[in-house]
Design a protein around this motif. Structure first.
Motif, PDB file in Angstrom:
ATOM      1  N   LYS A  91      87.640 -49.403 -25.510  1.00 33.48           N
ATOM      2  CA  LYS A  91      88.997 -49.863 -25.861  1.00 33.48           C
ATOM      3  C   LYS A  91      90.034 -48.759 -25.645  1.00 33.48           C
ATOM      4  N   LYS A  92      89.635 -47.523 -25.956  1.00 35.85           N
ATOM      5  CA  LYS A  92      90.533 -46.377 -25.759  1.00 35.85           C
ATOM      6  C   LYS A  92      90.861 -46.221 -24.272  1.00 35.85           C
ATOM      7  N   TYR A  93      89.829 -46.320 -23.427  1.00 38.70           N
ATOM      8  CA  TYR A  93      89.997 -46.215 -21.979  1.00 38.70           C
ATOM      9  C   TYR A  93      90.884 -47.359 -21.471  1.00 38.70           C
ATOM     10  N   GLN A  94      90.594 -48.582 -21.968  1.00 40.49           N
ATOM     11  CA  GLN A  94      91.327 -49.775 -21.558  1.00 40.49           C
ATOM     12  C   GLN A  94      92.820 -49.648 -21.901  1.00 40.49           C
ATOM     13  N   HIS A  95      93.080 -49.101 -23.100  1.00 41.56           N
ATOM     14  CA  HIS A  95      94.456 -48.981 -23.562  1.00 41.56           C
ATOM     15  C   HIS A  95      95.224 -47.929 -22.758  1.00 41.56           C
ATOM     16  N   SER A  96      94.574 -46.807 -22.488  1.00 40.54           N
ATOM     17  CA  SER A  96      95.278 -45.724 -21.777  1.00 40.54           C
ATOM     18  C   SER A  96      95.428 -46.006 -20.283  1.00 40.54           C
ATOM     19  N   HIS A  97      94.468 -46.758 -19.699  1.00 39.98           N
ATOM     20  CA  HIS A  97      94.527 -47.043 -18.260  1.00 39.98           C
ATOM     21  C   HIS A  97      95.103 -48.434 -17.951  1.00 39.98           C
ATOM     22  N   ARG A  98      95.336 -49.235 -19.008  1.00 40.12           N
ATOM     23  CA  ARG A  98      95.784 -50.629 -18.849  1.00 40.12           C
ATOM     24  C   ARG A  98      94.836 -51.428 -17.974  1.00 40.12           C
ATOM     25  N   SER A  99      93.594 -50.971 -17.908  1.00 33.61           N
ATOM     26  CA  SER A  99      92.569 -51.637 -17.089  1.00 33.61           C
ATOM     27  C   SER A  99      91.217 -51.083 -17.512  1.00 33.61           C
ATOM     28  N   CYS A 100      90.148 -51.811 -17.186  1.00 35.38           N
ATOM     29  CA  CYS A 100      88.823 -51.262 -17.504  1.00 35.38           C
ATOM     30  C   CYS A 100      88.110 -50.792 -16.233  1.00 35.38           C
ATOM     31  N   LYS A 101      88.800 -50.894 -15.099  1.00 36.24           N
ATOM     32  CA  LYS A 101      88.202 -50.433 -13.839  1.00 36.24           C
ATOM     33  C   LYS A 101      87.984 -48.927 -13.895  1.00 36.24           C
ATOM     34  N   GLY A 102      86.786 -48.503 -13.489  1.00 32.57           N
ATOM     35  CA  GLY A 102      86.491 -47.069 -13.476  1.00 32.57           C
ATOM     36  C   GLY A 102      85.775 -46.597 -14.727  1.00 32.57           C
ATOM     37  N   PHE A 103      85.672 -47.466 -15.752  1.00 33.68           N
ATOM     38  CA  PHE A 103      84.962 -47.072 -16.965  1.00 33.68           C
ATOM     39  C   PHE A 103      83.459 -47.033 -16.680  1.00 33.68           C
ATOM     40  N   THR A 104      82.781 -45.997 -17.208  1.00 30.39           N
ATOM     41  CA  THR A 104      81.342 -45.846 -16.958  1.00 30.39           C
ATOM     42  C   THR A 104      80.542 -46.137 -18.225  1.00 30.39           C
ATOM     43  N   TRP A 105      79.576 -47.033 -18.092  1.00 31.61           N
ATOM     44  CA  TRP A 105      78.685 -47.377 -19.206  1.00 31.61           C
ATOM     45  C   TRP A 105      77.341 -46.666 -19.057  1.00 31.61           C
ATOM     46  N   ASN A 106      76.736 -46.355 -20.190  1.00 26.57           N
ATOM     47  CA  ASN A 106      75.325 -45.960 -20.205  1.00 26.57           C
ATOM     48  C   ASN A 106      74.582 -47.146 -20.813  1.00 26.57           C
ATOM     49  N   VAL A 107      74.045 -48.008 -19.947  1.00 23.29           N
ATOM     50  CA  VAL A 107      73.490 -49.289 -20.406  1.00 23.29           C
ATOM     51  C   VAL A 107      72.347 -49.102 -21.405  1.00 23.29           C
ATOM     52  N   GLU A 108      71.586 -48.016 -21.252  1.00 23.61           N
ATOM     53  CA  GLU A 108      70.440 -47.804 -22.156  1.00 23.61           C
ATOM     54  C   GLU A 108      70.884 -47.424 -23.572  1.00 23.61           C
ATOM     55  N   GLU A 109      72.037 -46.739 -23.683  1.00 21.69           N
ATOM     56  CA  GLU A 109      72.452 -46.229 -24.995  1.00 21.69           C
ATOM     57  C   GLU A 109      73.669 -46.931 -25.607  1.00 21.69           C
ATOM     58  N   ASP A 110      74.484 -47.563 -24.784  1.00 22.16           N
ATOM     59  CA  ASP A 110      75.777 -48.080 -25.263  1.00 22.16           C
ATOM     60  C   ASP A 110      75.724 -49.486 -25.861  1.00 22.16           C
ATOM     61  N   PHE A 111      74.591 -50.175 -25.705  1.00 19.37           N
ATOM     62  CA  PHE A 111      74.563 -51.589 -26.089  1.00 19.37           C
ATOM     63  C   PHE A 111      73.632 -51.893 -27.254  1.00 19.37           C
ATOM     64  N   LYS A 112      74.057 -52.884 -28.045  1.00 20.26           N
ATOM     65  CA  LYS A 112      73.232 -53.330 -29.171  1.00 20.26           C
ATOM     66  C   LYS A 112      71.926 -53.916 -28.645  1.00 20.26           C
ATOM     67  N   THR A 113      70.890 -53.811 -29.467  1.00 18.89           N
ATOM     68  CA  THR A 113      69.600 -54.374 -29.050  1.00 18.89           C
ATOM     69  C   THR A 113      69.649 -55.898 -29.114  1.00 18.89           C
ATOM     70  N   VAL A 114      68.836 -56.524 -28.295  1.00 16.11           N
ATOM     71  CA  VAL A 114      68.720 -57.989 -28.285  1.00 16.11           C
ATOM     72  C   VAL A 114      67.237 -58.350 -28.419  1.00 16.11           C
ATOM     73  N   PRO A 115      66.920 -59.577 -28.808  1.00 19.88           N
ATOM     74  CA  PRO A 115      65.506 -59.965 -28.923  1.00 19.88           C
ATOM     75  C   PRO A 115      64.754 -59.768 -27.605  1.00 19.88           C
ATOM     76  N   GLU A 116      63.458 -59.550 -27.700  1.00 19.14           N
ATOM     77  CA  GLU A 116      62.630 -59.338 -26.499  1.00 19.14           C
ATOM     78  C   GLU A 116      62.677 -60.533 -25.559  1.00 19.14           C
ATOM     79  N   THR A 117      62.935 -61.721 -26.116  1.00 17.00           N
ATOM     80  CA  THR A 117      62.949 -62.936 -25.296  1.00 17.00           C
ATOM     81  C   THR A 117      64.258 -63.111 -24.517  1.00 17.00           C
ATOM     82  N   TRP A 118      65.253 -62.239 -24.775  1.00 18.17           N
ATOM     83  CA  TRP A 118      66.561 -62.342 -24.116  1.00 18.17           C
ATOM     84  C   TRP A 118      66.430 -62.189 -22.607  1.00 18.17           C
TER      85      TRP A 118
END
Length: 324
Positions: A91-118
């Motif tokens: 959100k901080k990046y989105q607000h300062s850049h007025r866009s989310c383009k260029g934002f880098t995610w760490n998919v392994e660490e940045d996301f909440k866990t989901v059920p194994e069946t997901w």
């Protein structure tokens, strides 16, 4: 009838949109509003939207039918979302850049866990074997609706995996103006996406059932056609949604010939939803849920309640009620 597109991803708006710094009409916690400009989205023009099939955007929660444990199964929408720290960073990046383009995610660490069946939704991009979030920071996906999961109790009420059927609301084959609620084999719904609607979904805009006797059903995406849709023009769409009896809908989803889906929501146009009666809730409905009570395990379940009304016609969908 041609097979219509399934809803696996966020659908683009028919108009180009812009973000306004004002309270969202759709989400209480959102301090900005996404609104449509009067410029038609090039994606819509490229997909030849003027030749597309216009259908009602139904207000519910998205579901999907695909295989689980070797049989057709109902799945509920579950998007993988960022954890609090990653959301703050995004959100901080989105607000300062007025866009989310260029934002880098760490998919392994940045996301909440989901059920194994997901499972991720179709067309979700992958990088190094991991699904990649969309521009909203979500990874669209699905989880199977298992009976013991209270979180999905209303999903469970419209499906019986033992007999392999689901309760579906659709236009009647005999008269498209009349809706029918039918027990449809899950195998006939394979790879379709549908909307779960009813008493306990999204504030119940269609006025179905009540707390004591909740009524829910599934609606296949694209199944409720708009007979005389307005042209794809900002002012004409606004007028139609405000003034036409057929315009008492949440929005329109256009199914283009090349498979592209395009939508418009009343909120994009600065209009309220719901706003009084609804087109769907006011349509007459007939019940076609045949079968003996013995066929169902629980005498209180929705299938049994509907089977007792088999053949009954109601002047409005919202008038359906079960005898106590």
């Amino acid at each position: 009838m041609r097979r219509l597109g399934s809803v696996q991803q966020k659908i683009p708006c028919v108009f180009l949109t812009e973000v306004k710094e004002e309270q969202s009409r759709k989400r209480d916690c959102q301090q900005f509003q996404v609104v449509a400009t009067e410029n038609v989205n090039p994606v819509a023009l490229e997909a030849n939207i003027d030749c597309a099939l216009a259908t009602e955007k139904v207000d519910g929660t998205c579901c999907y039918v695909t295989v689980y444990k070797g049989q057709p199964y109902l799945w509920a929408r579950l998007d993988r979302k960022p954890n609090k720290q990653a959301e703050k960073r995004f959100k901080k990046y989105q607000h300062s850049h007025r866009s989310c383009k260029g934002f880098t995610w760490n998919v392994e660490e940045d996301f909440k866990t989901v059920p194994e069946t997901w499972i991720p939704a179709h067309r979700v991009k992958h990088h190094n074997g991991h699904p990649v979030p969309d521009e909203h920071g979500h990874i669209p996906g699905w989880v199977p609706v298992e009976k013991d999961n209270k979180q999905y109790c209303w999903h469970s009420s419209v499906v019986d995996h033992e007999i392999g059927a689901a309760l579906v609301l659709r236009p009647s084959a005999d008269d498209e103006d009349v809706l029918e609620i039918a027990a449809v084999p899950l195998v006939d719904l394979m790879e379709q996406t549908l909307e779960l609607i009813g008493t306990n979904v999204n504030g119940n805009p269609y006025g179905m059932g009540n707390k004591k006797q909740p009524v829910h059903c599934l609606v296949s995406h694209g199944s409720v056609r708009i007979r005389n849709p307005p042209p794809v023009d900002f002012q004409q769409l606004v007028s139609w949604l405000q003034e036409s009896p057929e315009g008492r809908v949440e929005g329109i989803v256009w199914h283009c010939n090349d498979g592209t889906l395009i939508k418009v929501h009343r909120h994009h146009l600065g209009l309220r939803w719901p706003d009084g009666g609804t087109c769907l809730g006011d349509r007459s409905a007939v019940i076609h849920v045949d079968g003996t009570v013995d066929e169902y395990n629980n005498s209180k379940d929705l299938f049994t309640s509907f089977s007792r009304l088999n053949g009954h016609c109601f002047s409005r969908l919202q008038d359906i009620q079960f005898d106590s």
